[in-house]
Scaffold this active site. Structure first.
Site, PDB file in Angstrom:
ATOM      1  CB  THR A 123      -0.933  -0.041   1.231  1.00 20.72           C
ATOM      2  OG1 THR A 123      -1.877  -1.089   1.016  1.00 20.72           O
ATOM      3  CG2 THR A 123      -1.676   1.270   1.437  1.00 20.72           C
ATOM      4  CG  HIS A 133      -5.581  -8.409   0.956  1.00 22.71           C
ATOM      5  ND1 HIS A 133      -5.147  -9.195   2.006  1.00 22.71           N
ATOM      6  CD2 HIS A 133      -5.050  -7.169   1.182  1.00 22.71           C
ATOM      7  CE1 HIS A 133      -4.408  -8.460   2.832  1.00 22.71           C
ATOM      8  NE2 HIS A 133      -4.332  -7.225   2.340  1.00 22.71           N
ATOM      9  CG  ASN A 155      -1.861  -8.478   6.280  1.00 24.35           C
ATOM     10  OD1 ASN A 155      -1.332  -9.370   6.945  1.00 24.35           O
ATOM     11  ND2 ASN A 155      -1.251  -7.890   5.275  1.00 24.35           N
ATOM     12  CE1 TYR A 181      -7.163  -3.744   5.914  1.00 18.87           C
ATOM     13  CE2 TYR A 181      -5.453  -5.289   5.251  1.00 18.87           C
ATOM     14  CZ  TYR A 181      -5.827  -4.033   5.707  1.00 18.87           C
ATOM     15  OH  TYR A 181      -4.884  -3.078   5.961  1.00 18.87           O
ATOM     16  CG  ASN A 232      -5.447  -4.039  10.008  1.00 19.99           C
ATOM     17  OD1 ASN A 232      -5.333  -2.891  10.419  1.00 19.99           O
ATOM     18  ND2 ASN A 232      -5.015  -4.420   8.825  1.00 19.99           N
TER      19      ASN A 232
HETATM   20  C1  8OZ Z   1      -0.210  -0.948   5.200  1.00 23.95           C
HETATM   21  C2  8OZ Z   1      -1.025   0.161   5.218  1.00 23.95           C
HETATM   22  C3  8OZ Z   1      -2.303   0.063   4.752  1.00 23.95           C
HETATM   23  C4  8OZ Z   1      -2.782  -1.138   4.244  1.00 23.95           C
HETATM   24  C5  8OZ Z   1      -2.127  -4.830   4.290  1.00 23.95           C
HETATM   25  C6  8OZ Z   1      -3.221  -3.562   2.586  1.00 23.95           C
HETATM   26  O1  8OZ Z   1      -1.609  -4.846   5.425  1.00 23.95           O
HETATM   27  C7  8OZ Z   1      -2.458  -3.532   3.668  1.00 23.95           C
HETATM   28  C8  8OZ Z   1      -1.957  -2.253   4.218  1.00 23.95           C
HETATM   29  C9  8OZ Z   1      -0.671  -2.149   4.709  1.00 23.95           C
HETATM   30  O2  8OZ Z   1      -2.377  -5.873   3.697  1.00 23.95           O
END
Ligand code: 8OZ
Length: 371
Positions: free
Chosen positions: A25, A179, A182, A184, A239
């Site tokens: 990102t 994806h 992480n 999401y 996250n």
């Molecule tokens: C860093 C900042 C924002 C998003 C991920 C898409 O961790 C990200 C991400 C990484 O997979």
């Protein structure tokens, strides 16, 4: 014995070496449209065996950060077409990473200023990145999400299918990466820390993995299985992702993926961007058993590994047969000619953290190539 510099076939993707650029990102696509500068950045790195783009939103609802790209509006698709045309003209191969952030978002980024969506209404202890009215960037707490209604799930699967199709048919990508890592949306469904549903998408592992498999099948319909990869992070705490028993969960996922004819499986080992030996729950994660679950189910895709690999560790992973491909993140930010540098043993440029997220050419397209 294979080396990092030998070609490999990953599904329908014919790759000249085993070195991938990890998804990164960079927040340089205002209005979610990749600019000519983004095309220059990827084109500089076209000698990678495979370029994986930064995470790219499949819908407005899937957006969670300022100035990250999308793949759901005509201008975004046209912006990406500029990127893929330039990469292909330079002899490269590029897939895009399909992203729905789920609860890792902020109301100001959502359609109508609404709440971000999630499997359950549990707020993540995490931050997102916003751009202020004066153009400066800042981190903000993620907003309180609302739980998805069962009736909303088919629409999100349609968004995955549509984005996958647009990626290969219109934007010119060689394939897509889902994806599922992480913390999401897909990962939020997988893990008990973020999924307290009592319907067919929550509870036992088979239910928590249902959304992942449905998303994978939708993306396969859009792009064709041989052009689809997936990224997973079995133990990452990124996250606020948490599950006390990742081993049976991710072996179940690996077995299901093994049946689907994908191009590659991409695994972040340990804590994303952190300790490789990070663990969740009582036991160390057994990556070999997880890979064996995929192979035993018939999975023939390339096995891609990531997180903290340097030249020595990468060489060892490929030469021992533990991995088929190695994805490099921070090293690729700073070294557009990483393949040549690894082959020749040239010293590496150091990445500058202050220019990772947002900004322009500085710290993006101005890292020097080796003489
Ligand atoms: C860093 C900042 C924002 C998003 C991920 C898409 O961790 C990200 C991400 C990484 O997979």
């Amino acid at each position: 014995m294979a080396t990092l510099f030998d070609p490999i076939l990953a599904g329908d993707l014919s790759l000249p070496n085993r070195i991938a650029m990890a998804p990164l990102t960079r927040n340089r696509s205002p209005g979610a449209v990749p600019t000519p500068l983004v095309a220059e950045y990827y084109t500089q790195r076209a000698t990678a065996g495979l370029l994986i783009t930064e995470a790219t939103a499949i819908s407005h609802q899937g957006q969670g950060y300022a100035d990250v790209p999308g793949l759901y509006a005509p201008g975004q698709i046209a912006g990406w077409r500029r990127v893929t045309d330039a990469v292909h003209a330079a002899g490269g191969r590029i897939v895009t990473q399909l992203w729905h952030v789920g609860r890792i978002s902020h109301e100001t980024l959502q359609p109508g200023g609404g709440k971000p969506v999630a499997p359950s209404a549990i707020r993540a202890r995490s931050k997102t990145f916003l751009i202020n009215a004066d153009g400066s960037g800042s981190f903000a707490e993620t907003s309180e999400p609302r739980a998805l209604e069962l009736s909303e799930i088919p629409g999100i699967l349609d968004d995955y299918r549509r984005a996958a199709r647009a990626a290969v048919e219109e934007a010119g990508f060689d394939g897509v990466e889902i994806h599922a890592a992480n913390g999401y949306l897909i990962d939020q469904f997988l893990r008990s820390g973020s999924n307290r549903r009592t319907d067919a998408y929550g509870g036992p592992i088979e239910n928590r993995a249902r959304f992942l498999f449905e998303a994978v099948d939708a993306v396969i319909e859009g792009a064709g299985a041989g052009r689809v990869g997936i990224r997973l992070s079995p133990v990452t705490p990124a996250n606020d992702a948490f599950d006390p028993e990742p081993q049976p969960l991710f072996e179940h996922v690996a077995r299901g993926l093994g049946l689907r004819g994908l191009a590659y499986i991409h695994t972040i080992e340990g804590a994303t961007g952190g300790a490789r030996d990070y663990r969740q729950g009582e036991r160390d994660f057994d990556y070999a058993a997880y890979k064996a679950a995929y192979r035993d189910a018939g999975g023939k895709g390339a096995w891609m590994v990531n997180n903290g690999y340097d030249a020595g560790l990468a060489r060892q992973a490929v030469e021992s047969g533990a991995a088929d491909l190695v994805a490099f993140g921070k090293l690729y930010i700073a070294n557009p000619d990483l393949v040549t540098r690894l082959r020749d043993g040239t010293a590496l440029n150091a990445p500058d953290k202050t220019t990772f997220y947002g900004g322009g050419a500085r710290g993006y397209t101005d890292y020097p190539f080796a003489a």
